[in-house]
Scaffold this active site. Structure first.
Site, mmCIF file in Angstrom:
data_model
loop_
_atom_site.group_PDB
_atom_site.id
_atom_site.type_symbol
_atom_site.label_atom_id
_atom_site.label_comp_id
_atom_site.label_asym_id
_atom_site.label_seq_id
_atom_site.Cartn_x
_atom_site.Cartn_y
_atom_site.Cartn_z
ATOM 1 N N ASP A 1 0.827 -1.215 -0.013
ATOM 2 C CA ASP A 1 -0.149 -0.005 0.075
ATOM 3 C C ASP A 1 0.957 1.307 -0.068
ATOM 4 O OD1 ASP A 1 -2.316 1.533 0.501
ATOM 5 O OD2 ASP A 1 -2.613 1.118 2.507
ATOM 6 N N VAL B 1 -9.572 -3.635 1.268
ATOM 7 C CA VAL B 1 -9.911 -5.218 0.909
ATOM 8 C C VAL B 1 -9.753 -6.018 2.071
ATOM 9 C CG1 VAL B 1 -9.721 -4.787 -1.694
ATOM 10 C CG2 VAL B 1 -7.739 -5.591 -0.210
#
Ligand code: IMP
Ligand code: MG
Length: 171
Positions: free
Chosen positions: A99, A149
């Protein structure tokens, strides 16, 4: 709570098999140590190593930077270190998702100081929009949009890791 499926179990299995074959070719005749980052990478790692057709050793590290938030705190904390000596060996770090990139950068730097023969990184998911570092993973399962997610190892507040697919939480 609504969960929208982003990647099905079949999508994931197909891609993990491809990655395993690629890694098997790239690490032939190397001294491979696969390092999974707890807890998120365990499901991906356990499927991936069973698609790798060369001998390897497994080890684990654990970090924390998120707490109960869906955004990184920016500070990576090492919660568990390796048991294995990696000097002169080929290390493949396996992570569920990249990320900001802070976790993988921190771990790569830390392990580099132990003089391995090489360090490479494999991630199931890549959220390139949020990167804060230069790190580019060597093996990427899927690029995904900037959405939080869950499933296939990924959690929200330590829940949903057991789902066989990757999904997006709606409300
Ligand atoms: P980074 O340090 O910002 O690259 O974050 C990497 C870690 O954040 C991963 O190991 C995950 O545990 C967690 N993470 C980042 N995005 C998500 C997400 O969408 N769902 C669940 N965990 C995530
Ligand atoms: Mg993680």
């Amino acid at each position: 709570m609504q969960i929208q499926v982003l990647l099905s179990a079949e999508d994931i299995a197909k891609r993990v098999k491809e990655l395993g074959q690629e890694i098997s070719r790239d690490f032939r005749d190397k001294d491979l140590v696969v390092v999974g980052i707890l807890k998120g990478a365990v499901i991906f790692m356990s499927d991936l190593v069973r698609e790798i057709e060369i001998p390897l050793e497994l080890d684990f590290m654990a970090t924390s930077s998120y707490g109960q938030s869906t955004k990184t705190s920016g500070v990576v904390q090492l919660l568990k270190d390796l048991d294995t000596v990696i000097e002169g060996r080929d290390v493949l770090i396996v992570e569920d998702i990249i990320d900001s990139g802070l976790t993988l950068s921190y771990l790569s730097q830390l392990l580099l100081s132990r003089k391995p023969a090489s360090i490479t990184t494999a991630v199931l998911l890549d959220k390139p929009d949020r990167r804060q570092t230069e790190l580019v993973p060597d093996y990427i399962g899927f690029c995904i949009p900037d959405k939080f997610v869950i499933g296939y190892g990924l959690d929200f507040d330590n829940r949903f890791r057991e789902l066989p697919y990757v999904g997006v939480v709606g409300d």
